[in-house]
Write a protein that holds these residues in place. Structure first.
Motif, mmCIF file in Angstrom:
data_model
loop_
_atom_site.group_PDB
_atom_site.id
_atom_site.type_symbol
_atom_site.label_atom_id
_atom_site.label_comp_id
_atom_site.label_asym_id
_atom_site.label_seq_id
_atom_site.Cartn_x
_atom_site.Cartn_y
_atom_site.Cartn_z
ATOM 1 N N HIS A 86 0.829 -1.194 0.000
ATOM 2 C CA HIS A 86 0.000 0.000 0.000
ATOM 3 C C HIS A 86 0.865 1.247 0.000
ATOM 4 C CE1 HIS A 86 -3.143 -2.871 1.417
ATOM 5 N NE2 HIS A 86 -3.853 -2.143 0.579
ATOM 6 N N GLU A 87 0.302 2.296 -0.554
ATOM 7 C CA GLU A 87 0.981 3.583 -0.583
ATOM 8 C C GLU A 87 1.439 3.963 0.825
ATOM 9 O OE1 GLU A 87 -1.522 6.493 -2.407
ATOM 10 O OE2 GLU A 87 0.141 7.406 -3.485
ATOM 11 N N GLY A 88 2.679 4.444 0.911
ATOM 12 C CA GLY A 88 3.205 4.835 2.209
ATOM 13 C C GLY A 88 4.061 3.760 2.856
ATOM 14 N N ASP A 89 3.924 2.517 2.405
ATOM 15 C CA ASP A 89 4.740 1.433 2.953
ATOM 16 C C ASP A 89 6.194 1.601 2.524
ATOM 17 O OD1 ASP A 89 2.361 -1.353 2.669
ATOM 18 O OD2 ASP A 89 2.499 0.355 4.068
ATOM 19 N N THR A 90 7.071 0.906 3.242
ATOM 20 C CA THR A 90 8.474 0.812 2.853
ATOM 21 C C THR A 90 8.721 -0.575 2.284
ATOM 22 O OG1 THR A 90 9.263 2.420 4.473
ATOM 23 C CG2 THR A 90 10.851 0.776 3.730
ATOM 24 N N VAL A 91 9.466 -0.640 1.190
ATOM 25 C CA VAL A 91 9.754 -1.944 0.580
ATOM 26 C C VAL A 91 11.266 -2.142 0.469
ATOM 27 C CG1 VAL A 91 7.598 -2.054 -0.706
ATOM 28 C CG2 VAL A 91 9.626 -1.078 -1.788
ATOM 29 N N THR A 92 11.649 -3.408 0.508
ATOM 30 C CA THR A 92 13.043 -3.784 0.309
ATOM 31 C C THR A 92 13.091 -4.849 -0.776
ATOM 32 O OG1 THR A 92 13.648 -3.330 2.596
ATOM 33 C CG2 THR A 92 15.100 -4.794 1.356
ATOM 34 N N LEU A 93 13.838 -4.556 -1.822
ATOM 35 C CA LEU A 93 14.012 -5.495 -2.924
ATOM 36 C C LEU A 93 15.415 -6.080 -2.839
ATOM 37 C CD1 LEU A 93 12.437 -3.385 -5.805
ATOM 38 C CD2 LEU A 93 11.302 -4.739 -4.042
ATOM 39 N N ASN A 94 15.508 -7.366 -3.139
ATOM 40 C CA ASN A 94 16.766 -8.069 -2.959
ATOM 41 C C ASN A 94 17.365 -8.520 -4.280
ATOM 42 O OD1 ASN A 94 16.577 -8.349 0.068
ATOM 43 N ND2 ASN A 94 14.689 -9.355 -0.576
ATOM 44 N N PHE A 132 25.356 -9.660 -2.337
ATOM 45 C CA PHE A 132 23.987 -9.226 -2.553
ATOM 46 C C PHE A 132 23.881 -7.717 -2.432
ATOM 47 C CE2 PHE A 132 22.159 -7.804 1.438
ATOM 48 C CZ PHE A 132 23.037 -8.312 2.382
ATOM 49 N N SER A 133 22.747 -7.238 -2.914
ATOM 50 C CA SER A 133 22.431 -5.826 -2.803
ATOM 51 C C SER A 133 20.958 -5.700 -2.460
ATOM 52 C CB SER A 133 22.720 -5.108 -4.129
ATOM 53 O OG SER A 133 22.259 -3.769 -4.096
ATOM 54 N N ILE A 134 20.599 -4.604 -1.812
ATOM 55 C CA ILE A 134 19.193 -4.309 -1.569
ATOM 56 C C ILE A 134 18.874 -2.923 -2.102
ATOM 57 C CG2 ILE A 134 18.948 -5.848 0.410
ATOM 58 C CD1 ILE A 134 19.142 -3.375 2.204
ATOM 59 N N LEU A 135 17.635 -2.796 -2.519
ATOM 60 C CA LEU A 135 17.095 -1.506 -2.933
ATOM 61 C C LEU A 135 15.920 -1.203 -2.009
ATOM 62 C CD1 LEU A 135 16.925 0.852 -5.050
ATOM 63 C CD2 LEU A 135 15.295 -0.581 -6.279
ATOM 64 N N ASN A 136 15.996 -0.097 -1.310
ATOM 65 C CA ASN A 136 14.931 0.318 -0.408
ATOM 66 C C ASN A 136 14.159 1.472 -1.005
ATOM 67 O OD1 ASN A 136 14.984 -1.311 1.939
ATOM 68 N ND2 ASN A 136 16.852 -0.292 2.596
ATOM 69 N N ILE A 137 12.851 1.419 -0.840
ATOM 70 C CA ILE A 137 12.003 2.544 -1.220
ATOM 71 C C ILE A 137 11.131 2.865 -0.015
ATOM 72 C CG2 ILE A 137 10.377 3.499 -2.881
ATOM 73 C CD1 ILE A 137 11.092 1.204 -4.775
ATOM 74 N N THR A 138 11.267 4.068 0.510
ATOM 75 C CA THR A 138 10.462 4.472 1.658
ATOM 76 C C THR A 138 9.273 5.311 1.188
ATOM 77 O OG1 THR A 138 11.791 6.452 1.976
ATOM 78 C CG2 THR A 138 12.462 4.488 3.194
ATOM 79 N N ALA A 139 8.238 5.353 2.021
ATOM 80 C CA ALA A 139 7.040 6.173 1.740
ATOM 81 C C ALA A 139 6.603 5.998 0.289
ATOM 82 C CB ALA A 139 7.342 7.635 2.053
ATOM 83 N N THR A 140 6.355 4.766 -0.099
ATOM 84 C CA THR A 140 6.067 4.451 -1.504
ATOM 85 C C THR A 140 4.872 5.240 -2.029
ATOM 86 O OG1 THR A 140 4.816 2.527 -0.756
ATOM 87 C CG2 THR A 140 7.072 2.154 -1.506
ATOM 88 N N GLN A 141 4.929 5.512 -3.329
ATOM 89 C CA GLN A 141 3.859 6.226 -4.031
ATOM 90 C C GLN A 141 3.434 5.381 -5.228
ATOM 91 O OE1 GLN A 141 5.765 9.907 -5.095
ATOM 92 N NE2 GLN A 141 6.014 10.562 -2.968
ATOM 93 N N THR A 142 2.256 5.656 -5.751
ATOM 94 C CA THR A 142 1.769 4.852 -6.888
ATOM 95 C C THR A 142 2.710 4.955 -8.088
ATOM 96 O OG1 THR A 142 0.334 6.661 -7.558
ATOM 97 C CG2 THR A 142 -0.659 4.916 -6.224
ATOM 98 N N GLY A 143 3.407 6.063 -8.210
ATOM 99 C CA GLY A 143 4.370 6.240 -9.304
ATOM 100 C C GLY A 143 5.602 5.363 -9.173
ATOM 101 N N ASP A 144 5.761 4.706 -8.034
ATOM 102 C CA ASP A 144 6.874 3.768 -7.860
ATOM 103 C C ASP A 144 6.557 2.409 -8.470
ATOM 104 O OD1 ASP A 144 7.406 5.058 -4.529
ATOM 105 O OD2 ASP A 144 8.387 5.639 -6.408
ATOM 106 N N SER A 145 5.313 2.204 -8.853
ATOM 107 C CA SER A 145 4.935 0.925 -9.474
ATOM 108 C C SER A 145 5.731 0.734 -10.755
ATOM 109 C CB SER A 145 3.440 0.914 -9.788
ATOM 110 O OG SER A 145 2.674 0.958 -8.607
#
Lengths: 114, 112
Positions: A14-22, A71-84
């Motif tokens: 959901h919008e506003g969540d933080t995600v971590t991609l591996n 390995f590497s991680i990509l973090n996105i904080t305070a996600t927005q719909t444009g991050d899709s």
């Protein structure tokens, strides 16, 4: 066997969540790791990482590399719909000549729900 | 602004035809690349070039050839197109080692 493995392959938050991609990799002569964002068009560059432990940051996005654990991680904080988008991880290997092509993972398809 | 352009966004060809995909970059980049992107397989490197008239095979060169007669132009050639070459083809360029690759908009090729 895949040299670059991304996880998860898809993620819905959901919008506003933080995600971590591996992204984990297994290559012989590592040169750099790159992150790209791909919407319905060409991939656009996000980060290039060459050294362990140094965080790269751009707005709400950040990334870090661990060359010991590969390995590497990509973090996105305070996600927005444009991050899709599909987020691609790629590794460049060192060879004797000039620059080499990238080996890509299959990507993480991120969907941000309003 | 770096610009990488590809000659066609969509292309439909018949099996057995010779197909040329053209890529042009306007930033005097040394290196140019051709990838194909397929669902479930990701982007895979076909061929690349780090100088005029130089070419190197990538991971999946079979069925393809390339030409780089001028620094700004890199062509991908399908000598005899087959249905398993239906794909999205992406061209990219970069200045040097350890620099990011810039991608063109892609050509969606359908071989019937």
């Amino acid at each position: 066997e895949d040299k670059v493995v991304q996880s998860p392959l898809s993620l819905v938050v959901h919008e506003g969540d933080t995600v971590t991609l591996n992204c984990s990799y297994e290559v012989t002569n590592f040169r750099s790791l790159l992150w790209y964002k791909q919407e319905k068009k060409a991939p656009t560059f996000l980060f290039m990482l060459t050294s362990s432990g140094i965080e790269k940051k751009s707005g709400r996005l950040s990334s870090i590399l661990d060359k010991k654990e590969l390995f590497s991680i990509l973090n996105i904080t305070a996600t927005q719909t444009g991050d899709s988008a599909v987020y691609l991880c790629a590794v460049e290997e060192r060879s004797g000549g000039g620059a080499d092509g990238l080996t890509f993972g299959k990507g993480t398809h991120l969907i941000i729900q309003p | 602004d770096v610009k990488v352009t590809q000659s066609s966004r969509y292309l439909v060809k018949r099996t057995g035809e010779k197909v040329f995909l053209e890529c042009v970059q306007d930033m005097d980049h040394e290196n140019m690349f051709w990838y194909r992107q397929d669902p479930g397989l990701g982007l895979r490197l076909i061929y690349f070039s780090y100088d005029v008239k130089m070419k190197e095979k990538g991971d999946i060169p079979e069925g393809y050839s390339v030409s780089r007669e001028k620094k700004e132009r890199f062509s991908l050639i399908l000598e005899s197109a087959s249905t398993n070459q239906t794909s999205m083809y992406l061209c990219a360029s970069s200045w040097d080692q350890l620099t990011e690759q810039y991608f063109g908009p892609g050509t969606r090729l359908t071989v019937t």
